[in-house]
Design an enzyme around this catalytic site. Structure first.
Site, PDB file in Angstrom:
ATOM      1  N   SER A 167       0.861  -1.180   0.000  1.00 49.02           N
ATOM      2  CA  SER A 167       0.000   0.000   0.000  1.00 49.02           C
ATOM      3  C   SER A 167       0.897   1.229   0.000  1.00 49.02           C
ATOM      4  O   SER A 167       1.777   1.344   0.864  1.00 49.02           O
ATOM      5  CB  SER A 167      -0.898   0.015   1.240  1.00 49.02           C
ATOM      6  OG  SER A 167      -1.741  -1.115   1.271  1.00 49.02           O
ATOM      7  N   THR A 200       1.298   4.045   1.281  1.00 46.47           N
ATOM      8  CA  THR A 200       0.955   4.980   2.353  1.00 46.47           C
ATOM      9  C   THR A 200       2.159   5.289   3.235  1.00 46.47           C
ATOM     10  O   THR A 200       2.007   5.908   4.289  1.00 46.47           O
ATOM     11  CB  THR A 200      -0.184   4.405   3.220  1.00 46.47           C
ATOM     12  OG1 THR A 200       0.213   3.123   3.739  1.00 46.47           O
ATOM     13  CG2 THR A 200      -1.459   4.234   2.392  1.00 46.47           C
ATOM     14  N   ALA A 254       5.965  -1.582  11.725  1.00 45.38           N
ATOM     15  CA  ALA A 254       4.953  -0.771  11.056  1.00 45.38           C
ATOM     16  C   ALA A 254       5.673   0.304  10.255  1.00 45.38           C
ATOM     17  O   ALA A 254       6.872   0.547  10.436  1.00 45.38           O
ATOM     18  CB  ALA A 254       4.021  -0.134  12.090  1.00 45.38           C
ATOM     19  N   LYS A 255       4.941   0.968   9.372  1.00 48.95           N
ATOM     20  CA  LYS A 255       5.574   1.966   8.509  1.00 48.95           C
ATOM     21  C   LYS A 255       6.113   3.157   9.300  1.00 48.95           C
ATOM     22  O   LYS A 255       6.939   3.899   8.792  1.00 48.95           O
ATOM     23  CB  LYS A 255       4.584   2.429   7.440  1.00 48.95           C
ATOM     24  CG  LYS A 255       4.346   1.359   6.386  1.00 48.95           C
ATOM     25  CD  LYS A 255       3.364   1.796   5.329  1.00 48.95           C
ATOM     26  CE  LYS A 255       3.212   0.697   4.269  1.00 48.95           C
ATOM     27  NZ  LYS A 255       2.176   1.012   3.281  1.00 48.95           N
ATOM     28  N   ARG A 256       5.642   3.337  10.515  1.00 47.90           N
ATOM     29  CA  ARG A 256       6.171   4.428  11.334  1.00 47.90           C
ATOM     30  C   ARG A 256       7.565   4.120  11.894  1.00 47.90           C
ATOM     31  O   ARG A 256       8.207   5.001  12.466  1.00 47.90           O
ATOM     32  CB  ARG A 256       5.216   4.724  12.490  1.00 47.90           C
ATOM     33  CG  ARG A 256       5.018   3.557  13.439  1.00 47.90           C
ATOM     34  CD  ARG A 256       4.047   3.907  14.552  1.00 47.90           C
ATOM     35  NE  ARG A 256       3.783   2.766  15.412  1.00 47.90           N
ATOM     36  CZ  ARG A 256       2.848   1.857  15.203  1.00 47.90           C
ATOM     37  NH1 ARG A 256       2.062   1.977  14.129  1.00 47.90           N
ATOM     38  NH2 ARG A 256       2.657   0.848  16.024  1.00 47.90           N
TER      39      ARG A 256
END
Length: 283
Positions: free
Chosen positions: A8, A10, A244-246
């Site tokens: 994704s 994002t 996670a993407k963070r």
């Protein structure tokens, strides 16, 4: 064999994405099959084209090649609409006007694999009330799980190398199939796309094992083929939490900027060797 990797756009890809992409890529190439990319870009509020370009660059840096042009979910909205209309015509979906706060405030809500289940508030609205509110209020579309599960009966799916597993979609309650802010949920879009792409083996993280129950139900309802599944361990941080993407330190862009050799990193991941501070874990 045909596998896929479906990021994704994002945020930046991280080590966990790299591990999953390698697993899907290597499974297909080892069997003389095809490896496809799909860009899951229907989250209009968060998807960014810059992250599409970054993902393709990250995969090339790892030394991965793919077959054909990437499929984009944003170009398949008609397929999602058609599937939703089919389910609606059979009385299997209903509009839901509840907010997350409304659901959280329902202390009686049972819990399933993903947390609190929707208590079914809007399932019981009268047709006239539904039509009036649909014209005035934002709403999502939910699957009437009890009717859907009763229609298809017992279902099974196969985890490669481990045999058949009984699916339990009812444990998820009335799932969302089309969100207020997106034309299709992950469950609906991914199930339809895998079938349309001819995916034979779904290779993905073990955090999605429970979702397979829902996908198997949608396959049965919509007359779609059922692929084999292979769920792999997750890349976790020092606290044992899934990335996670963070987690900027684990992003592939950050590793590349530090001069890490992508192909060497890919070889290490294939061998189960992760950078210091990271580990593989089955949930």
């Amino acid at each position: 064999m045909l596998t896929r990797f479906a990021p994704s756009p994002t945020g930046e890809l991280h080590l966990g994405h790299a591990y999953s992409a390698l697993a899907a890529h290597d499974a297909a190439r080892g069997a003389g099959g095809a490896f496809r990319l799909r860009i899951d870009d229907i989250d209009g509020s968060r998807s960014r084209e810059i992250y599409v370009d970054a993902a393709l660059a990250d995969l090339a840096w790892l030394g991965l090649g793919w077959d054909g042009a990437p499929v984009r979910q944003s170009e398949r909205l008609g397929a999602y609409d058609a599937a939703l209309a089919d389910l609606a015509a059979r009385g299997l979906v209903y509009p839901c006007f509840c907010t997350r706060a409304d659901i959280a405030a329902s202390l009686a809500a049972p819990h399933g694999p993903a947390g609190a289940l929707y208590p079914g508030t809007c399932r019981h609205l009268l047709p006239g009330d539904r039509e009036r509110r649909m014209a005035q209020e934002p709403h999502c579309w939910r699957l009437d799980m009890r009717r859907a599960a009763a229609l298809v009966g017992k279902l099974w799916w196969e985890e490669e190398g481990q045999g058949l597993r009984a699916a339990d979609p009812a444990a998820h309650g009335d799932i969302v199939l089309a969100r207020k802010d997106a034309p299709a949920s992950y469950h609906l879009a991914s199930t339809l796309d895998d079938a349309a792409m001819g995916v034979t083996h779904v290779v993905r993280g073990a955090d999605l094992i429970a979702s397979t129950d829902v996908h198997r139900l949608l396959q049965a309802l919509l007359g779609l083929a059922t692929p084999l599944y292979r769920h792999h361990a997750l890349v976790c941080d020092t606290a044992g939490q899934r990335l996670a993407k963070r987690d900027a330190a684990a992003s592939l862009a950050a590793l590349r900027a530090r001069g890490v050799d992508g192909k060497k990193l890919a070889a290490d991941l294939r061998a189960g060797r992760l950078p210091s501070g990271y580990s593989l874990k089955m949930p």
